[in-house]
Design a protein around this motif. Structure first.
Motif, mmCIF file in Angstrom:
data_model
loop_
_atom_site.group_PDB
_atom_site.id
_atom_site.type_symbol
_atom_site.label_atom_id
_atom_site.label_comp_id
_atom_site.label_asym_id
_atom_site.label_seq_id
_atom_site.Cartn_x
_atom_site.Cartn_y
_atom_site.Cartn_z
ATOM 1 N N VAL A 254 0.832 -1.204 0.000
ATOM 2 C CA VAL A 254 0.000 0.000 0.000
ATOM 3 C C VAL A 254 0.867 1.254 0.000
ATOM 4 C CG1 VAL A 254 -1.580 1.379 1.410
ATOM 5 C CG2 VAL A 254 -2.026 -1.054 1.064
ATOM 6 N N VAL A 255 1.900 1.261 0.850
ATOM 7 C CA VAL A 255 2.758 2.443 0.945
ATOM 8 C C VAL A 255 3.534 2.660 -0.351
ATOM 9 C CG1 VAL A 255 4.621 3.561 2.219
ATOM 10 C CG2 VAL A 255 2.966 2.132 3.442
ATOM 11 N N ILE A 256 4.128 1.598 -0.881
ATOM 12 C CA ILE A 256 4.954 1.758 -2.080
ATOM 13 C C ILE A 256 4.093 2.102 -3.298
ATOM 14 C CG2 ILE A 256 6.595 0.634 -3.625
ATOM 15 C CD1 ILE A 256 7.561 -0.996 -1.248
ATOM 16 N N ASP A 257 2.909 1.535 -3.390
ATOM 17 C CA ASP A 257 2.006 1.906 -4.486
ATOM 18 C C ASP A 257 1.656 3.394 -4.412
ATOM 19 O OD1 ASP A 257 1.928 -0.555 -5.688
ATOM 20 O OD2 ASP A 257 0.090 -1.209 -4.693
ATOM 21 N N ALA A 258 1.474 3.894 -3.183
ATOM 22 C CA ALA A 258 1.164 5.316 -3.011
ATOM 23 C C ALA A 258 2.358 6.177 -3.417
ATOM 24 C CB ALA A 258 0.788 5.595 -1.554
ATOM 25 N N LEU A 259 3.577 5.729 -3.100
ATOM 26 C CA LEU A 259 4.771 6.481 -3.489
ATOM 27 C C LEU A 259 4.969 6.474 -5.004
ATOM 28 C CD1 LEU A 259 7.259 5.312 -0.698
ATOM 29 C CD2 LEU A 259 6.104 7.535 -0.890
ATOM 30 N N LYS A 260 4.654 5.355 -5.634
ATOM 31 C CA LYS A 260 4.726 5.286 -7.102
ATOM 32 C C LYS A 260 3.761 6.278 -7.726
ATOM 33 C CE LYS A 260 4.296 1.248 -8.922
ATOM 34 N NZ LYS A 260 3.739 -0.129 -9.085
ATOM 35 N N GLU A 261 2.555 6.331 -7.183
ATOM 36 C CA GLU A 261 1.550 7.259 -7.701
ATOM 37 C C GLU A 261 1.997 8.705 -7.481
ATOM 38 O OE1 GLU A 261 -2.183 8.032 -9.623
ATOM 39 O OE2 GLU A 261 -0.901 6.254 -9.417
ATOM 40 N N LEU B 76 -4.443 14.556 -1.512
ATOM 41 C CA LEU B 76 -5.162 13.975 -2.645
ATOM 42 C C LEU B 76 -4.492 14.375 -3.958
ATOM 43 C CD1 LEU B 76 -7.669 12.194 -3.042
ATOM 44 C CD2 LEU B 76 -9.012 14.279 -3.361
ATOM 45 N N ALA B 77 -3.965 15.583 -4.004
ATOM 46 C CA ALA B 77 -3.251 16.042 -5.212
ATOM 47 C C ALA B 77 -1.984 15.218 -5.434
ATOM 48 C CB ALA B 77 -2.907 17.526 -5.076
ATOM 49 N N ASP C 86 -6.278 4.498 0.011
ATOM 50 C CA ASP C 86 -5.702 3.307 0.641
ATOM 51 C C ASP C 86 -4.787 3.660 1.812
ATOM 52 O OD1 ASP C 86 -6.942 1.697 -1.298
ATOM 53 O OD2 ASP C 86 -5.246 1.944 -2.674
ATOM 54 N N ILE C 87 -3.995 4.705 1.629
ATOM 55 C CA ILE C 87 -2.999 5.026 2.655
ATOM 56 C C ILE C 87 -3.561 5.930 3.754
ATOM 57 C CG2 ILE C 87 -2.027 7.051 1.465
ATOM 58 C CD1 ILE C 87 0.730 6.029 2.327
ATOM 59 N N GLN C 88 -4.517 6.780 3.419
ATOM 60 C CA GLN C 88 -5.194 7.658 4.375
ATOM 61 C C GLN C 88 -4.200 8.455 5.230
ATOM 62 O OE1 GLN C 88 -8.551 8.390 4.708
ATOM 63 N NE2 GLN C 88 -8.883 7.229 2.842
#
Length: 351
Positions: free
Chosen positions: A106-113, A175-176, A184-186
């Motif tokens: 979840v964390v790494i997917d958020a960093l990729k995004e 969100l930006a 997911d990460i909230q």
């Protein structure tokens, strides 16, 4: 390993590999692949550094979903693309997991995004980005360049996110940056801070060596305690057999005392995983039958009682294993105890 190491270096690396696998509860080949991937992507300079990062990651609860090795294999390249070297990438991920993110994915997917949105300008065009105090063009150029420039821009953007006081503005800015991955990460997004990540992660260099020493020390102490407990239990079994079956069975009691080392070895074999479920008990019972078979005075009822008494001993050993935190061993011993009790009951019913 390059194939050019001397024997001592090779042996040391294999020892470390086995230790890390034991620590993580993983198979050796999977740990080896993850360490190799960390080296290939320059997250680690050599095997020892890779083992240190894996050990520190385990210590920081990054394997809570048992996905750490998969993440090492899949995401090491992504962390490097963010300009994060060595333990810094996993230290940042640890902040997110400790702050409530479900797992490393979840964390790494958020960093990729995060990287994707800042690089293509999507983040800058979204409401809330202006609250971060960073020039949109500068952010886009730095993230596109990657390396140290990308890492420093990420640190600046995360710092700006934490400094926003108004909850709605902070939400819009998050969100930006993270887009739909923010769902997911909230709130864990607000805990990401490259300024403090490595310090919070703790000492990494030497982590594998320290863990190895701790495991050796704990294992030695645990087995010394277990051996003492089993020795006391064996004396109790010796007395119980003699009292339960009368004078005509005292030779069985003597046999138990004489063969104490073999019987104790049986349980330590179980602890080492050398015997599969039932196999050790079968060997134990087979040996008992061989020794007590010649005593014609023994009835099926008496032998059934003996098996049940042995079952009580095995169950006691399971309690010892529980106290030592050896859950797998305790479960195996309790299964063995049930095996003995069941066969003892059947023998007495057929007497």
């Amino acid at each position: 390993l390059t194939g050019e190491e001397d024997t001592a270096t090779f042996a040391h690396t294999i020892e470390r590999l086995n230790m890390v696998a034991d620590l993580m509860g993983e198979d050796v080949p999977r740990v080896a692949r993850a360490a190799g991937q960390a080296i290939k992507t320059d997250l680690a300079g050599n095997a020892e550094e890779a083992f240190d990062i894996l050990t520190a990651s385990q210590r920081n609860s990054l394997n809570v979903s048992e996905d750490l090795l998969d993440s090492f294999n899949e995401y090491s390249t992504q962390l490097r693309a963010l300009g994060l070297e060595g333990e810094e990438g996993w230290a940042l991920v640890a902040q997110g997991v400790k702050a409530g993110a479900r797992d490393t994915d979840v964390v790494i997917d958020a960093l990729k995004e995060f990287k994707l949105r800042v690089t293509d300008g999507t983040a800058a065009a979204a409401d809330g980005f202006d609250k971060l105090g960073v020039n949109a063009d500068d952010a886009q150029a730095a993230m596109a360049a990657g390396g140290e420039a990308g890492r420093d821009m990420m640190a600046q953007l995360l710092r700006g996110l934490q400094e926003i006081e108004d909850p709605q503005d902070r939400y819009n800015a998050a969100l930006a940056l993270f887009g739909t991955k923010f769902e997911d990460i909230q709130d864990a997004a607000y805990a990401l801070n490259l300024d403090t990540a490595v310090k919070e992660f703790g000492q990494v260099e030497g982590s594998a060596a320290k863990a190895a020493e701790t495991m050796k020390s704990n294992t030695a102490a645990s087995f010394d305690e277990a051996r003492r407990s089993i020795e006391v239990s064996m004396d109790a079994v010796n007395l119980a057999l003699a009292e339960a079956f009368g004078p005509e069975l005292t030779k069985i009691s003597d046999w138990v005392a004489t063969h104490k080392p073999e019987i104790m070895a049986f349980f330590f074999d179980l602890a080492d995983g050398a015997l599969l479920a039932g196999e050790g008990i079968a060997r134990f019972v087979s040996g008992a039958l061989h020794v007590i078979g010649p005593f014609s005075a023994i009835t099926a009822d008496a032998f059934g009682g003996a098996l049940q008494t042995m079952g009580m001993f095995v169950d006691a050993a399971a309690t010892v294993a529980d106290a030592l935190g050896m859950d797998g061993m305790a479960e195996s011993l309790r299964s063995a105890s049930g095996f003995l009790d069941e066969y003892g009951t059947k023998a007495r019913e057929n007497s």
